[in-house]
Structure formats: C-alpha cells, structure tokens
Motif scaffolding. Structure first.
Motif, PDB file in Angstrom:
ATOM      1  N   ARG A   1     -21.022 105.400 -76.014  1.00 29.49           N
ATOM      2  CA  ARG A   1     -22.237 105.006 -76.752  1.00 29.49           C
ATOM      3  C   ARG A   1     -23.384 105.965 -76.407  1.00 29.49           C
ATOM      4  O   ARG A   1     -24.193 106.319 -77.272  1.00 29.49           O
ATOM      5  CB  ARG A   1     -22.609 103.568 -76.370  1.00 29.49           C
ATOM      6  CG  ARG A   1     -23.894 103.051 -76.950  1.00 29.49           C
ATOM      7  CD  ARG A   1     -24.153 101.617 -76.479  1.00 29.49           C
ATOM      8  NE  ARG A   1     -25.428 101.099 -76.967  1.00 29.49           N
ATOM      9  CZ  ARG A   1     -25.917  99.894 -76.661  1.00 29.49           C
ATOM     10  NH1 ARG A   1     -25.227  99.087 -75.890  1.00 29.49           N
ATOM     11  NH2 ARG A   1     -27.077  99.498 -77.138  1.00 29.49           N
TER      12      ARG A   1
ATOM     13  N   ASN B   1     -28.192  97.847 -65.104  1.00 28.34           N
ATOM     14  CA  ASN B   1     -27.151  97.305 -65.993  1.00 28.34           C
ATOM     15  C   ASN B   1     -26.647  98.310 -67.028  1.00 28.34           C
ATOM     16  O   ASN B   1     -25.565  98.139 -67.589  1.00 28.34           O
ATOM     17  CB  ASN B   1     -27.593  95.993 -66.649  1.00 28.34           C
ATOM     18  CG  ASN B   1     -28.807  96.156 -67.526  1.00 28.34           C
ATOM     19  OD1 ASN B   1     -29.481  97.190 -67.480  1.00 28.34           O
ATOM     20  ND2 ASN B   1     -29.102  95.156 -68.328  1.00 28.34           N
ATOM     21  N   TYR B   2     -27.429  99.353 -67.290  1.00 31.37           N
ATOM     22  CA  TYR B   2     -26.971 100.465 -68.137  1.00 31.37           C
ATOM     23  C   TYR B   2     -27.458 101.771 -67.505  1.00 31.37           C
ATOM     24  O   TYR B   2     -28.321 102.444 -68.076  1.00 31.37           O
ATOM     25  CB  TYR B   2     -27.554 100.355 -69.548  1.00 31.37           C
ATOM     26  CG  TYR B   2     -26.919  99.319 -70.441  1.00 31.37           C
ATOM     27  CD1 TYR B   2     -25.757  99.608 -71.150  1.00 31.37           C
ATOM     28  CD2 TYR B   2     -27.499  98.068 -70.610  1.00 31.37           C
ATOM     29  CE1 TYR B   2     -25.181  98.662 -71.992  1.00 31.37           C
ATOM     30  CE2 TYR B   2     -26.939  97.118 -71.448  1.00 31.37           C
ATOM     31  CZ  TYR B   2     -25.779  97.424 -72.137  1.00 31.37           C
ATOM     32  OH  TYR B   2     -25.210  96.492 -72.976  1.00 31.37           O
TER      33      TYR B   2
ATOM     34  N   LEU C   1     -29.108 103.666 -70.579  1.00 34.00           N
ATOM     35  CA  LEU C   1     -30.570 103.532 -70.630  1.00 34.00           C
ATOM     36  C   LEU C   1     -31.282 104.706 -69.939  1.00 34.00           C
ATOM     37  O   LEU C   1     -32.500 104.807 -69.997  1.00 34.00           O
ATOM     38  CB  LEU C   1     -31.019 102.182 -70.091  1.00 34.00           C
ATOM     39  CG  LEU C   1     -30.825 101.058 -71.121  1.00 34.00           C
ATOM     40  CD1 LEU C   1     -31.014  99.680 -70.507  1.00 34.00           C
ATOM     41  CD2 LEU C   1     -31.746 101.211 -72.328  1.00 34.00           C
TER      42      LEU C   1
ATOM     43  N   GLU D   1     -39.621  97.963 -71.095  1.00 32.03           N
ATOM     44  CA  GLU D   1     -38.781  96.853 -71.539  1.00 32.03           C
ATOM     45  C   GLU D   1     -38.397  96.066 -70.297  1.00 32.03           C
ATOM     46  O   GLU D   1     -37.726  96.577 -69.414  1.00 32.03           O
ATOM     47  CB  GLU D   1     -37.562  97.402 -72.275  1.00 32.03           C
ATOM     48  CG  GLU D   1     -36.928  96.368 -73.160  1.00 32.03           C
ATOM     49  CD  GLU D   1     -35.672  95.858 -72.543  1.00 32.03           C
ATOM     50  OE1 GLU D   1     -35.734  94.709 -72.032  1.00 32.03           O
ATOM     51  OE2 GLU D   1     -34.672  96.562 -72.543  1.00 32.03           O
TER      52      GLU D   1
ATOM     53  N   ARG E   1     -27.702  91.225 -69.002  1.00 30.71           N
ATOM     54  CA  ARG E   1     -28.300  92.035 -70.074  1.00 30.71           C
ATOM     55  C   ARG E   1     -29.639  91.408 -70.429  1.00 30.71           C
ATOM     56  O   ARG E   1     -29.752  90.178 -70.485  1.00 30.71           O
ATOM     57  CB  ARG E   1     -27.399  92.049 -71.316  1.00 30.71           C
ATOM     58  CG  ARG E   1     -26.063  92.711 -71.100  1.00 30.71           C
ATOM     59  CD  ARG E   1     -25.086  92.376 -72.210  1.00 30.71           C
ATOM     60  NE  ARG E   1     -25.597  92.654 -73.531  1.00 30.71           N
ATOM     61  CZ  ARG E   1     -25.748  91.731 -74.482  1.00 30.71           C
ATOM     62  NH1 ARG E   1     -25.450  90.457 -74.267  1.00 30.71           N
ATOM     63  NH2 ARG E   1     -26.215  92.074 -75.665  1.00 30.71           N
TER      64      ARG E   1
ATOM     65  N   THR F   1     -30.879  91.297 -73.197  1.00 26.27           N
ATOM     66  CA  THR F   1     -30.719  90.629 -74.490  1.00 26.27           C
ATOM     67  C   THR F   1     -29.689  89.496 -74.448  1.00 26.27           C
ATOM     68  O   THR F   1     -29.269  89.018 -75.506  1.00 26.27           O
ATOM     69  CB  THR F   1     -30.265  91.637 -75.561  1.00 26.27           C
ATOM     70  OG1 THR F   1     -29.182  92.382 -75.005  1.00 26.27           O
ATOM     71  CG2 THR F   1     -31.362  92.568 -75.987  1.00 26.27           C
TER      72      THR F   1
ATOM     73  N   ALA G   1     -28.934  91.600 -79.591  1.00 23.92           N
ATOM     74  CA  ALA G   1     -28.382  92.879 -79.124  1.00 23.92           C
ATOM     75  C   ALA G   1     -29.364  93.984 -79.456  1.00 23.92           C
ATOM     76  O   ALA G   1     -30.096  93.890 -80.445  1.00 23.92           O
ATOM     77  CB  ALA G   1     -27.040  93.169 -79.788  1.00 23.92           C
ATOM     78  N   ARG G   2     -29.360  95.019 -78.626  1.00 33.76           N
ATOM     79  CA  ARG G   2     -30.255  96.165 -78.853  1.00 33.76           C
ATOM     80  C   ARG G   2     -29.731  97.043 -79.990  1.00 33.76           C
ATOM     81  O   ARG G   2     -30.483  97.558 -80.791  1.00 33.76           O
ATOM     82  CB  ARG G   2     -30.338  96.956 -77.548  1.00 33.76           C
ATOM     83  CG  ARG G   2     -31.060  98.257 -77.607  1.00 33.76           C
ATOM     84  CD  ARG G   2     -31.298  98.779 -76.198  1.00 33.76           C
ATOM     85  NE  ARG G   2     -30.130  98.695 -75.352  1.00 33.76           N
ATOM     86  CZ  ARG G   2     -29.490  99.734 -74.821  1.00 33.76           C
ATOM     87  NH1 ARG G   2     -29.930 100.957 -75.023  1.00 33.76           N
ATOM     88  NH2 ARG G   2     -28.430  99.566 -74.053  1.00 33.76           N
ATOM     89  N   GLY G   3     -28.414  97.260 -80.011  1.00 33.99           N
ATOM     90  CA  GLY G   3     -27.837  98.210 -80.962  1.00 33.99           C
ATOM     91  C   GLY G   3     -27.721  97.655 -82.357  1.00 33.99           C
ATOM     92  O   GLY G   3     -27.962  96.464 -82.573  1.00 33.99           O
TER      93      GLY G   3
ATOM     94  N   PHE H   1     -36.371  98.409 -81.235  1.00 36.28           N
ATOM     95  CA  PHE H   1     -36.071  97.458 -80.158  1.00 36.28           C
ATOM     96  C   PHE H   1     -37.337  97.270 -79.339  1.00 36.28           C
ATOM     97  O   PHE H   1     -37.843  98.215 -78.744  1.00 36.28           O
ATOM     98  CB  PHE H   1     -34.938  98.016 -79.293  1.00 36.28           C
ATOM     99  CG  PHE H   1     -34.545  97.107 -78.150  1.00 36.28           C
ATOM    100  CD1 PHE H   1     -34.213  95.779 -78.381  1.00 36.28           C
ATOM    101  CD2 PHE H   1     -34.486  97.581 -76.850  1.00 36.28           C
ATOM    102  CE1 PHE H   1     -33.849  94.940 -77.337  1.00 36.28           C
ATOM    103  CE2 PHE H   1     -34.114  96.752 -75.799  1.00 36.28           C
ATOM    104  CZ  PHE H   1     -33.793  95.436 -76.048  1.00 36.28           C
TER     105      PHE H   1
HETATM  106  O1  G3H Z   1     -30.386  95.066 -70.723  1.00 36.50           O
HETATM  107  C1  G3H Z   1     -31.071  95.518 -71.625  1.00 36.50           C
HETATM  108  C2  G3H Z   1     -30.477  96.299 -72.702  1.00 36.50           C
HETATM  109  O2  G3H Z   1     -31.461  97.015 -73.397  1.00 36.50           O
HETATM  110  C3  G3H Z   1     -29.646  95.450 -73.625  1.00 36.50           C
HETATM  111  O3  G3H Z   1     -28.835  96.242 -74.388  1.00 36.50           O
HETATM  112  O4  G3H Z   1     -28.171  94.588 -76.133  1.00 36.50           O
HETATM  113  O5  G3H Z   1     -26.966  96.742 -75.893  1.00 36.50           O
HETATM  114  O6  G3H Z   1     -26.708  94.962 -74.170  1.00 36.50           O
HETATM  115  P1  G3H Z   1     -27.618  95.590 -75.184  1.00 36.50           P
END
Ligand code: G3H
Length: 478
Positions: A105, A158-159, A163, A253, A286, A288, A439-441, A447
């Motif tokens: 991704r 978490n990313y 991120l 964020e 997450r 989200t 979801a972010r995507g 976002f």
């Molecule tokens: O944890 C925060 C992320 O921006 C959420 O991304 O919706 O792709 O899991 P996501």
C-alpha cells in the motif's frame, strides 16, 4: 555495538556519537528484539542544516525528475516487501499478511503521489486585475505552488511504514526536505523503508531519519527553528506539539472514538461483519477502528448475537501465523485496556466473552449495556474491545457521537439512504461512512478529524497542497 541500527543523515547510515542505544521490544515475546541509536542534539541540528541546504537544490530539480525518483523508491519498496513486513511482525505484532499489505500500500501511495504531484504542481494561475473595482487591465498576477522547506514527519507505531510514506512522498514531490522521527516500536521497519529511498538515489541530506529518546530530545525536535511544517499522526502528545509549534503549518491526526450507528432497518449481517472488521483489525489499534457501537434497542439483541458468533471465530495468537487478534504493542497498553474493561465490569456492563489476557495478548470482547459513566464510553482503548450502547432514537446516537472529544470518522448502517444522509449531515466528524466501517483509504480520499482528532486534512491531494504555499509574481504593464 554492531547490533545497533544506525540512523540516517547526509545520505549515509551513521553510528551516533552518544554511544547509547535503546531497545525495541517484541510485543509477542516481550523481550528485546532490536536496538536503536540514541542520537544527540548536535546530530539533530546537523540534520536540519543539511536538510535546509539540500532542500534549496531539490526545489530546483525538475518535477518530472522528482517523480522519477519517487517511482524508483516505490519499486524498491515493493521488491523488499517481505523483509520490511518481517520487521513489522516483530516490532508491532502486525499479522504477517497485513504487514505485507502495509508495505505494498505504501509503494502504491508513493507512485500515486508522484503522479498527482505532476498534475497539481504543473498548474498555475494567471489573474487579470480589472474585475476588482477601480482597477484597469494594467497588470497580470502569475501564481504557482512552492515548497514550504523542511517537513518534520512523525508517524505512529500502528503504521510505521505507511504513515511515514504518507508524509515523506507528498513532501518530496512538492520540493521539500524531510526529517523523519520513526515511532520507537516500528523504527526498524521505517529505517528499512528509508533505505529504499536511499537506494533510489535522492540527494544527500534531503531525507534523514532520527532515532531519539523522546523524553530527552522530543521538545527540542518538535520546536526546532529549522522546521517549516509538522505532519504528525499519533496520540495526545500531538496536542502538546501543536500548542508549542508556533508559526508552522500543522497536519495532525490524533486518534478517534469512531461510532457505528446501527438503525432498525439495517442489514444486520453487513453491520456485524463491519463491526468485526472495523473493531478488531490489528486488534483495534487503528485510529479509525470502530470504538463504540450505538445500536437501536429494537435490533440490538439480534445484532449482538450476530457479532458474538463472529467473535467466537476470531483466531487469537502470534502475528507470524496470521492470527486475527495479536498481542497489543506494549505491556502498558495492555494494562490500560485491562483498566477500561475492569472499570466497565465493575460499573455493571455485560461482558459477552470471558476476560482473558496472556502477556500483551488480550482476547476480543464485546462489552454490552455500556453507560455514560463508564470510561470505555469516552476513552480510546486501542485494543480488541468493543463497547455497545443501546439507543432509543437516532438523535440519541448522533448526540452521543457529537459529545465525544474526538471527531475522526463514524459510520451508519441503514437501508434508507435518506436517513443515512440525515445522520451523516448531523454527525460532527471528518468523514461518515454509509454501510461500511470507517477507514482512511483509498489513500487519495480526504482524511481529517474534528475537535481533538486533528488539524488539517490528509489524503494524497490534500497533503501535497498542505506541504506547499502559493507564490505570486505580479507583472505591472507599462
Ligand atoms: O491509525 C490511523 C490510520 O490513519 C488508520 O488508517 O483506516 O487505513 O487503518 P486505516
């Protein structure tokens, strides 16, 4: 110490002169897995000096060449996806397949950003003056977008790869330099990602990755005078960063308490599937994630039953074998989650599953009959627990959602599009998803969060805009 990962500055991997290291703990084994350098203030200052100098030259590199370099980094990231994913598994206990998905991704994100940058940044504007009262047609205003300078990128655990990239790629295509401060857990994955940018041949000093003890150098980093923009994703520490930041554009964020409102005419199988996916993916870690379910009391029993059937099917275990629920990132995080569960239980909530924890691994739980006096109603667990509140009216659900200090996303399940749109209009969040989990995507969608969920908007297009400024030249005609 040969085992300690170096930091990245001046286009090289360097050993810190501090001679100190800090540890990355594997959340599954709870023992040290990697060691990182502890950089000094002087090393940090040097990084910013180098970034500023490299940025001036980079801003003059043709846009198509900047895009070409980004495409190279994306290809390298894809080639090295397995090595990087392995780091994610060991550092943050992300399930193996999801770890690979995060890297792929990220590569797609970089490619799209390069293309979007070409489109956005090649366009300028020309204004004529005589539309404004009192003016003749005697000048022209030419405007286009220019970079901000040095962007400080602070991604969360978490990313750690995705991120980071979602800050680095827009910054670079727009002609900025970037200093990245990876999250402690996830640093090694992020450093491997940086190596792909290194191999892609970006000019030295343009990208740096600093590993520091936040307690010692965090403030000096985020208030550094050389910074022209901060892009941060994480927890409440972002609020403190924003307060101290000064005259610097911010993209923040900071989490959410995303509500899932289920109306009486909803497709309950669809809602249950999305509550599971939205609430328990990456064990709820997450921003989200579905963090509260607000179900109309006429359908709540049926919905809870359907969710419980699915909870029973979730596999719980280590990330290496792709368990659905894996250990949460740290012992302190597990303790915090446990505190929320105990508080709810003690105040009379119904736990549909037995509370079970081994080390950082917490078994998934649906907590029912939740009331406003319970901490879980308002706090963000970042763990595999989902509270359920039964509501009598749609307004009650919306009002609950709007009373949260967060306002990231929310979702509503109903088969009536008019009701869905009315709820969406009334929900004070950055995004509302109709009939799907938050979801972010896809990553080019806007976002953003309201209230304590953030400042500014992300998504590829918005990030490029945010990391640039308009510059005008006015030609005065004789
Ligand atoms: O944890 C925060 C992320 O921006 C959420 O991304 O919706 O792709 O899991 P996501």
């Amino acid at each position: 110490d040969g085992d300690t990962f170096k930091y990245y500055a001046d286009g090289q991997w360097k050993r810190s002169t501090s001679g100190n290291s800090m540890t990355v703990i594997n959340p599954t084994s709870r023992s040290t897995y990697y060691k990182l350098s502890v950089c000094t203030k002087e090393e940090m200052d040097h990084m910013f000096d180098a970034a500023r100098e490299a940025q001036r030259a980079w801003a003059r590199v043709p846009l198509w060449r900047r895009a070409e370099a980004l495409h190279k980094a994306a290809a390298l990231l894809k080639q090295n996806k397995d090595v990087i994913a392995e780091c994610l598994v060991k550092e943050v206990a992300k399930p193996a397949k999801d770890s690979v998905t995060e890297v792929v991704r990220s590569a797609d994100f970089i490619d799209y950003t390069a293309e979007e940058g070409i489109r956005i940044l090649s366009e300028g504007k020309c204004l004529v003056p005589d539309s404004f009262p009192g003016n003749e047609r005697n000048k022209l205003c030419l405007s286009s977008r220019i970079p901000l300078g040095v962007v400080l990128a602070i991604p969360p655990f978490n990313y750690p790869v995705n991120l980071s990239v979602s800050k680095i790629a827009p910054a670079l295509i727009a002609g900025n330099a970037v200093v990245v401060k990876p999250p402690m857990q996830g640093s090694v994955a992020a450093l491997h990602m940086i190596q792909c940018f290194h191999l892609a041949g970006f000019p030295k000093g343009l990208i740096s990755a600093i590993t520091i003890k936040v307690a010692d150098l965090g403030d000096a980093l985020t208030t550094h005078p050389a910074i022209n923009c901060i892009s941060f994703t994480g927890g409440d520490s972002g609020i403190a960063i924003a307060k101290r930041a000064g005259m610097v554009p911010l993209q923040m964020e900071l989490g959410g308490k995303d509500a899932c409102i289920v109306l009486d005419d909803a497709d309950l199988d669809l809602a249950a599937a999305n509550i599971i996916k939205g609430g328990f993916s990456f064990s709820g870690q997450r921003c989200t994630a579905v963090k509260i379910v607000l179900a109309m009391d006429t359908i709540a029993n049926k919905l809870v039953e359907k969710v419980n059937v699915k909870v029973a099917r979730l596999s719980v275990g280590p990330p290496e074998v792709d368990s659905d629920i894996t250990p949460v990132v740290s012992e302190s995080s597990a303790d915090f989650i446990e505190g929320l569960v105990m508080d709810a239980r003690q105040k009379g909530a119904k736990l549909w599953q037995e509370y079970r924890r081994e080390g950082n691994l917490i078994w998934p739980i649906l907590i029912d009959n939740v009331r406003p006096d319970m901490r879980i109603t308002w706090e963000e667990p970042f763990g595999p627990i989902i509270p359920v509140i039964r509501i009598r009216t749609i307004e009650e659900g919306v009002q609950h959602c709007n009373s949260s200090r967060y306002g990231l996303q929310g979702c509503v399940f109903t088969n009536n599009i008019h009701r869905a749109l009315i709820v969406s209009d009334a929900m004070e969040t950055g995004t509302v998803q109709i009939n799907s989990a938050p979801a972010r995507g896809p990553d080019h969608f806007p976002f953003q969060g309201l209230r304590d969920s953030g400042i500014g908007s992300q998504g590829i297009t918005n990030s490029i805009h945010m990391m640039t400024k308009v510059k005008s030249t006015v030609i005065n005609l004789p």
